[in-house]
Design an enzyme around this catalytic site. Structure first.
Site, PDB file in Angstrom:
ATOM      1  NE  ARG A 160     -39.679 -25.174  -0.806  1.00  0.00           N
ATOM      2  CZ  ARG A 160     -40.098 -25.623  -1.987  1.00  0.00           C
ATOM      3  NH1 ARG A 160     -41.235 -26.300  -2.078  1.00  0.00           N
ATOM      4  NH2 ARG A 160     -39.391 -25.419  -3.074  1.00  0.00           N
ATOM      5  CD  GLU A 203     -28.879 -25.292  -0.850  1.00  0.00           C
ATOM      6  OE1 GLU A 203     -29.788 -24.623  -0.323  1.00  0.00           O
ATOM      7  OE2 GLU A 203     -27.686 -25.256  -0.459  1.00  0.00           O
ATOM      8  NE  ARG A 225     -27.275 -22.438  -0.470  1.00  0.00           N
ATOM      9  CZ  ARG A 225     -27.016 -22.164   0.795  1.00  0.00           C
ATOM     10  NH1 ARG A 225     -26.467 -20.996   1.128  1.00  0.00           N
ATOM     11  NH2 ARG A 225     -27.292 -23.043   1.747  1.00  0.00           N
ATOM     12  NE  ARG A 236     -23.483  -5.192   5.586  1.00  0.00           N
ATOM     13  CZ  ARG A 236     -23.214  -6.463   5.355  1.00  0.00           C
ATOM     14  NH1 ARG A 236     -22.687  -6.822   4.193  1.00  0.00           N
ATOM     15  NH2 ARG A 236     -23.454  -7.382   6.274  1.00  0.00           N
ATOM     16  CG  ASP A 257     -28.613 -18.326  11.736  1.00  0.00           C
ATOM     17  OD1 ASP A 257     -28.860 -19.079  10.769  1.00  0.00           O
ATOM     18  OD2 ASP A 257     -28.696 -17.090  11.675  1.00  0.00           O
ATOM     19  NE  ARG A 294     -33.544 -15.268   7.792  1.00  0.00           N
ATOM     20  CZ  ARG A 294     -32.482 -15.971   7.400  1.00  0.00           C
ATOM     21  NH1 ARG A 294     -31.278 -15.616   7.812  1.00  0.00           N
ATOM     22  NH2 ARG A 294     -32.610 -17.014   6.615  1.00  0.00           N
ATOM     23  CE1 TYR A 348     -32.836 -21.145   8.500  1.00  0.00           C
ATOM     24  CE2 TYR A 348     -32.184 -19.161   9.682  1.00  0.00           C
ATOM     25  CZ  TYR A 348     -31.905 -20.164   8.781  1.00  0.00           C
ATOM     26  OH  TYR A 348     -30.678 -20.200   8.159  1.00  0.00           O
TER      27      TYR A 348
END
Length: 374
Positions: free
Chosen positions: A251, A302, A281, A177, A352, A173, A350
């Protein structure tokens, strides 16, 4: 009127509650063990900086489903927001996801789109025909050097294991580009609620037939089946059955919080790809609301770790042993009557935010149709 219990006051529970309550046919009780609504999407203003903070990490709403977009906007205004992630590797700042700028900067080239495509094809490992692991997928996709730079260290920190132990599906995913588009997402609609996600969910729950009890644990279906006509459960599937077949692997993340004056990093999210940097991050939350002005700032490092009993589960690992355990729980779910499992934790997937909302709308509409209130 029929009585409904909803376990969890995140988007899944709120969407179902709102959809059912509008019919005027149900009394709905929502329970959540936390002291706030919104689940992991919970937002609140920091008392020191007045910045709107995503308490459980960054959440950018993105979808190509117009129905879902319009639905969320009916409860509050989503301001346009483009997530432009950066990644630091060996003290250099790169654009993510990998795009033409990343490729040219990394290799010291000035390729056009077609040249870059041919170059990346020469970097990829053509001997890998059917990638089974994350590592194989990355090497086939972008080659050894880009894999080591942007995926190896970050992924090892995020998942706590060598990428060769992870399924290839995790990487599929992530786009590459061959233009200078640095928008992290491809979806048609992208934004962040002007007043935060909690305000959106609060409006969903503002109905006289909905009652919310916070700081309250859900015990078991056995304790509630004589009280409620139906239970919608959005908590962890293994917890519902008191972990009788073992715990599913997740996790989790935790954060180290910092405040300061002005602007710390100049961007909402910067990844740290080097393995020797402990955090994955840094997110600076004033940049999630570019329409606001703040003289002070709040930002978070994080970190990722294994989920223990006292932790909030974030990312389902879905390793082979987890899927074996999941099958046992799903078999138990199929035996239950008048209980619906939905959402990320209850289905061990998972998802969104837009997936969660779409699923909840479908679940609620199907329930109403079956119950004669379509």
């Amino acid at each position: 009127m029929k009585k409904i219990l909803i376990v969890g006051a995140g988007f899944s529970g709120a969407v179902v509650a709102n959809t059912l309550a509008k019919t005027g046919k149900y009394i709905i009780e929502i329970v959540d063990e936390r002291n706030h609504i919104g689940g992991n999407c919970h937002t609140e203003r920091d008392s020191v900086t007045d910045v709107m903070v995503h308490k459980y990490g960054p959440h950018i709403f993105h979808t190509s489903n117009e129905k879902v977009w319009n639905y969320v906007n009916s409860f509050g205004n989503l301001r346009p927001f483009v997530n432009r992630v950066k990644s630091i590797y060996k003290n250099q700042v790169y654009s993510m996801p990998i795009n033409l700028h990343t490729i040219n900067q990394f290799y010291g080239k000035s390729f056009g789109p077609e040249e870059a495509k041919k170059w990346i094809e020469t970097q990829g490992d053509s001997s890998i025909t059917d990638p089974k692991t994350f590592e194989e997928q990355a090497k086939k996709f972008v080659g050894e050097k880009l894999y080591k730079a942007f995926f190896y260290g970050y992924t090892k920190k995020q998942w706590g294991t060598e990428p060769r132990n992870l399924p290839a599906s995790i990487l599929k995913r992530l786009p590459v580009r061959f233009n200078y588009d640095d928008n992290y997402y491809n979806d048609v609609y992208q934004g962040i609620p002007e007043e935060g996600y909690t305000a959106i969910i609060q409006k969903m729950l503002e109905h006289p037939n909905i009652n919310v009890s916070l700081g309250k644990l859900f015990l078991s279906e056995e304790d509630n089946k004589s009280v409620y006509n139906h239970v919608f459960y959005t908590g962890p599937i293994d917890a519902y059955f008191s972990f009788r077949f073992g715990r599913l692997g997740y996790r989790t993340v935790y954060f180290k919080e910092y405040r300061g004056e002005g602007d710390f990093q100049g961007n909402a999210v910067i990844n740290y790809a080097d393995e020797d940097v402990a955090y994955t991050r840094v997110h600076e939350h004033k940049h999630f609301t570019p329409w606001e002005n703040h003289s002070k700032t709040i930002y978070f490092e994080e970190y990722s770790k294994e989920t223990e009993a006292s932790d909030i589960p974030y990312y389902p690992k879905r390793l082979d042993k987890d899927l074996e355990i999941l099958k046992k729980y799903e078999s138990e779910v199929s035996k239950l009557e008048n209980v619906t499992f939905l959402g990320r934790l209850a289905t061990y997937r998972y998802l969104d935010m837009h997936h969660i909302i779409e699923e909840a709308l479908v679940v609620a509409e199907n329930f109403l149709a079956k119950d004669g209130h379509a």
